[in-house]
Design an enzyme around this catalytic site. Structure first.
Site, PDB file in Angstrom:
ATOM      1  N   SER A 124      22.146 -26.172   4.722  1.00 40.19           N
ATOM      2  CA  SER A 124      20.793 -26.400   5.231  1.00 40.19           C
ATOM      3  C   SER A 124      20.362 -25.267   6.141  1.00 40.19           C
ATOM      4  CB  SER A 124      20.764 -27.713   6.010  1.00 40.19           C
ATOM      5  OG  SER A 124      19.597 -27.839   6.783  1.00 40.19           O
ATOM      6  N   TYR A 148      23.099 -32.992  12.879  1.00 40.01           N
ATOM      7  CA  TYR A 148      23.039 -32.747  11.433  1.00 40.01           C
ATOM      8  C   TYR A 148      23.303 -31.279  11.121  1.00 40.01           C
ATOM      9  CZ  TYR A 148      20.974 -31.998   6.824  1.00 40.01           C
ATOM     10  OH  TYR A 148      20.757 -31.620   5.518  1.00 40.01           O
ATOM     11  N   LYS A 152      26.591 -29.337   9.158  1.00 42.82           N
ATOM     12  CA  LYS A 152      26.505 -28.357   8.072  1.00 42.82           C
ATOM     13  C   LYS A 152      27.251 -27.077   8.442  1.00 42.82           C
ATOM     14  CE  LYS A 152      23.863 -30.621   5.116  1.00 42.82           C
ATOM     15  NZ  LYS A 152      24.397 -31.097   3.819  1.00 42.82           N
TER      16      LYS A 152
END
Length: 337
Positions: A124, A148, A152
């Site tokens: 991402s 988040y 990643k």
């Protein structure tokens, strides 16, 4: 030989499975259905004339993963499975570390045990955090602003370390910007459980009357209209990027991060205006407070993908808005209809 697709019943995963099947690949989908639907498999079969083999399982379950590799001749893995909402990750960080990081660790252990050393990771643009420059290229500093994104980045670091320890591994980490739209058939698209965390499902559900108004999080960013700017990419273009990345896995080893984006930034209100114009429907909205962890502007430098993958996004913003509405208006209850 088959491609194992974790999270293959999900939004991006299902579109990638379609492209894999269309090219004649055998596909095994491994998904726990926590944010997806079993009916996706029938929709995929309607589109392609084929249905992938499906295994229900969780990437944190080592025994289930070992069983998949033992039962199938897997040549490579495309790894989508994971929790994916920035705001939710701020509220529930431990769940995100457990599912995303620990789950990816279990997957890599199972791959190593089975001797499968080719993987495309669904990364991402959040790994860049608040970017040091625009457009964002792969050499920009990695500095996440939410759990988040941290997940990643940690998984990317794990993949990079595996490549250093064993020169046979071939890894591509595709750093997505903002996937939107749906398959032109209108048979598969984005339908999250509960209240949407991403913009387009919220726009389409508001247009349909499922939601009263669209909440635009932040109207005071340093952008042309005060709302956040992102690089939106059609999900089918994104799926085709994975097909190109499979070819790269066969031609080189080591760890390769690659941006997948259009190189153009659009604000939230740009999205609303395009959606209303293309589909001739109004989307009522209100300006709400910023969400924790969000940034003002984020868009890609996609040159590396053009050079290494021979790939670039083809579909326009209007295409994205048209296809998103075609999916939602034909499936007001998603896959539960």
């Amino acid at each position: 030989m088959a491609i194992l697709v974790t999270g293959g019943n999900g939004y991006i995963g299902s579109h990638t499975v379609v492209e894999l099947l269309n090219l004649g690949h055998d596909v095994v989908v491994f998904d726990n259905l926590s944010n997806s639907n079993l009916a996706v498999l029938n929709r995929i079969e309607t589109i392609t004339g084929k249905q992938p083999e499906f295994v229900k399982g969780d990437i944190r379950d080592s025994k289930a993963l070992d069983a998949v590799f033992a039962a199938h001749d897997i040549s490579a893995v495309i790894h989508f499975a994971g929790l994916k909402a920035v705001g939710e990750s701020v509220a529930l960080p431990l769940s995100y570390y457990d599912n995303n990081v620990c789950g990816s660790l279990r997957l890599l252990e199972a791959m190593n045990k089975a001797g499968v050393k080719k993987i495309i990771f669904s990364s991402s643009a959040t790994v860049y955090g608040s970017p040091e420059r625009l457009p964002i290229d792969e050499q920009c500093a990695l500095r996440t602003t939410n759990p988040y994104g941290a997940n990643k980045l940690q998984i990317e670091q794990m993949l990079g370390d595996v490549c250093v320890s064993d020169a046979e591994w071939s890894v591509v980490a595709l750093r997505y910007f903002n996937p939107v739209g749906a398959h032109k058939s209108g048979l598969i698209g984005e339908m999250p459980n509960g209240i949407p965390n991403n913009l387009l499902p919220y726009v389409t559900q508001t247009a349909l009357g499922i939601r009263d108004t669209l909440s635009v999080f932040g109207g005071d960013y340093d952008t042309h209209d005060g709302t956040g700017v992102r690089d939106y990419i059609h999900v089918v273009d994104l799926a085709l990027g994975h097909i190109r990345a499979l070819h790269l896995l066969d031609s080189q080893t080591g760890f390769e991060p690659i941006n997948l984006g259009t190189g153009t930034g659009y604000s939230v209100l740009d999205i609303v205006n395009s959606f209303e114009s293309v589909n001739n429907i109004k989307v009522p909205y209100v300006i709400a407070e910023r969400r924790p962890g969000d940034i003002a502007t984020c868009y890609a430098d996609p040159q590396k993908a053009k050079t290494l993958l021979k790939w670039q996004a083809e579909q326009t913003l209007d295409d994205m808005m048209r296809d998103a509405w075609h999916w939602q208006s034909n499936n007001p209850k998603g896959y539960d209809a």
